[in-house]
Write an enzyme that holds these catalytic residues in place. Structure first.
Site, PDB file in Angstrom:
ATOM      1  N   SER A 203       0.829  -1.203   0.000  1.00 54.87           N
ATOM      2  CA  SER A 203       0.000   0.000   0.000  1.00 54.87           C
ATOM      3  C   SER A 203       0.867   1.258   0.000  1.00 54.87           C
ATOM      4  O   SER A 203       1.682   1.434  -0.909  1.00 54.87           O
ATOM      5  CB  SER A 203      -0.961  -0.036   1.194  1.00 54.87           C
ATOM      6  OG  SER A 203      -1.979   0.934   1.061  1.00 54.87           O
ATOM      7  N   ASP A 299      -8.930  -3.585  -6.568  1.00 56.33           N
ATOM      8  CA  ASP A 299      -8.384  -3.197  -5.273  1.00 56.33           C
ATOM      9  C   ASP A 299      -9.467  -2.482  -4.467  1.00 56.33           C
ATOM     10  O   ASP A 299      -9.903  -1.388  -4.823  1.00 56.33           O
ATOM     11  CB  ASP A 299      -7.186  -2.268  -5.507  1.00 56.33           C
ATOM     12  CG  ASP A 299      -6.449  -1.902  -4.245  1.00 56.33           C
ATOM     13  OD1 ASP A 299      -7.103  -1.717  -3.201  1.00 56.33           O
ATOM     14  OD2 ASP A 299      -5.212  -1.772  -4.301  1.00 56.33           O
ATOM     15  N   HIS A 366      -6.796  -6.037  -1.053  1.00 60.12           N
ATOM     16  CA  HIS A 366      -5.809  -4.951  -1.149  1.00 60.12           C
ATOM     17  C   HIS A 366      -4.420  -5.580  -1.058  1.00 60.12           C
ATOM     18  O   HIS A 366      -3.959  -6.160  -2.029  1.00 60.12           O
ATOM     19  CB  HIS A 366      -6.071  -3.915  -0.049  1.00 60.12           C
ATOM     20  CG  HIS A 366      -5.236  -2.675  -0.140  1.00 60.12           C
ATOM     21  ND1 HIS A 366      -5.029  -1.994  -1.324  1.00 60.12           N
ATOM     22  CD2 HIS A 366      -4.560  -1.974   0.808  1.00 60.12           C
ATOM     23  CE1 HIS A 366      -4.271  -0.932  -1.096  1.00 60.12           C
ATOM     24  NE2 HIS A 366      -3.959  -0.900   0.187  1.00 60.12           N
TER      25      HIS A 366
END
Length: 423
Positions: A203, A299, A366
């Site tokens: 991330s 995502d 994610h």
């Protein structure tokens, strides 16, 4: 896919539903609060905890000397597990993620969490996924030296103190200095002798990995095999469903607030406004070090924050879809497919790079590299019958080509799709 196969991921569901309710009307707070859930390994698969050691937090010993501080002025740090056997001179680093703060208010709030202060971080964590020491869970990197770099600056390790406010806010924008201090300390305890090294991040940590990938290559021996792995870090500069440049404005605020421009690629900032160079699509083609991208085509973080932030959906017609992709109606799925198309188009140039690798699966998730279930397990997502770990290993060791792009949702039965509607 049966949820019982992913008991270790239920903490995403329980925490995120609450955070979603609290933060759905504000992008900046939503980015912050959703990110709070994505960094603690203590909630990982309980069925395998007995095979993974607890790794203590190590505060940076050179932090004071380097003026490298978390947002609140506390000491940043890392968790380190030494390699063994043939992995003694090999290193894998994983940069923790956790969104960004774009205002005095959101950065001040982060100071009261582990994403802005080491005072709130776990004293010990367990390593899973790419950091696991269990061969069956991490076949290629299990015996390497492994370091998890904690994230407490709110700017993808790219902020500069020149932009700090001197009006009593007491916020430290030291991301770049933290990066440099962590690298200096790891170099002093063995990284400088690495024969093989892999810098990874999830991330916001994935974005940090892209930003610092070439820097990492430069500080290591010239004959070392050095590469970078980016997990869910390819954030797209796309307008939301209402036609507003929500994420672009947000990134502009982050870059301006924290003085990030100095850390961005000069060949990008020389032709574009600095905040646009915070988007990987603008500089990824100029990274010289080999990069592997792990990114879900759907995502959930990008769908919830870039494509359909709360401000773009006043009628709340997207709420059920954003919480569970299986709840999306046909028109919403068309929008999601267009978002996937934008990702694939963005990767056109990168896909031509012979040294690059990709694993773009069609899952509503994610980060996937630091969780055993999605990194490498019997129930892991697969493309071309490869798990993420196998694809990354093929790429790193040049065993075979490793550019995997999945078919469109809902074609892949091995996907785990997050369901935020479940209690």
């Amino acid at each position: 896919m049966a949820n019982h196969r992913f008991q270790g991921l239920k903490w995403w569901q329980k925490l995120t539903r609450k955070e979603w309710t609290i933060a759905a009307t504000s992008l900046s707070i939503l980015i912050l609060t959703l990110s709070l859930i994505s960094h603690s390994h203590k909630f990982s698969n309980n069925s395998i905890t007995s095979t993974n050691d607890w790794i203590p937090f190590t505060p940076l010993s050179n932090a004071q000397q380097k003026s490298a501080f978390c947002l609140d002025g506390s000491l940043p740090g890392y968790h380190l597990q030494r390699g063994f056997g043939s992995g003694s001179d090999k290193w894998v680093l994983h940069i923790e993620g956790g969104g960004w703060c774009n205002s005095i208010e959101s950065c001040s709030f982060r100071q009261t969490t582990k994403l802005g202060s080491s005072r709130f971080m776990e004293h010990e964590v367990q390593f899973f996924g790419i950091l696991s020491s269990v061969p069956s869970q991490n076949p290629d990197f299990f015996d390497w030296n492994k370091a998890k770099v904690r994230y407490c600056d709110g700017g993808s390790f790219s902020g500069h103190p020149d932009s700090e406010f001197k009006n009593g806010t007491k916020l430290f924008f030291r991301g770049q200095l933290i990066w440099e201090a962590v690298m200096d300390e790891l170099l002093s305890i063995g990284l400088s002798n690495a024969k093989q090294a892999l810098l990874s991040g999830c991330s916001a940590g994935g974005l940090a990995t892209l930003i610092h990938c070439d820097d990492f290559r430069e500080i290591l021996p010239k004959d070392a095999n050095v590469k970078c792995l980016v997990d869910a870090g390819l954030f797209l500069n796309e307008k939301d469903v209402a036609g507003n440049p929500t994420i672009e404005r947000f990134y502009q605020d982050v870059v301006n607030l924290q003085g990030v421009a100095k850390s961005l690629k000069k060949d990008c900032t020389s032709r574009l406004e600095p905040y646009k160079c915070f988007f990987p699509q603008e500089f990824i083609s100029n990274i010289k070090t080999p990069v592997f991208l792990v990114n879900p085509a759907y995502d959930f973080w990008q769908i919830q924050n870039i494509l359909v932030p709360g401000s773009s959906d006043p009628q709340r017609s997207w709420v059920r879809c954003k919480l569970n992709i299986n709840n999306c109606n046909s028109k919403q799925l068309e929008v999601l497919q267009e978002f996937r198309n934008s990702l694939i188009k963005t990767l056109d140039g990168f896909s031509q790079n012979p040294e690059g690798g990709m694993f773009i699966n069609s899952c509503f998730i994610h980060c996937q590299t630091w969780i055993t279930e999605t990194w490498h397990s019997p129930g892991s997502p697969k493309i071309n019958n490869k798990t993420i770990a196998e694809a990354v290993g093929d790429w790193y060791f040049k065993r075979k080509a490793a550019k995997h792009i999945d078919c469109t949702f809902p074609c892949n039965p091995t996907c785990y799709h997050m369901d935020f509607t479940r209690g």
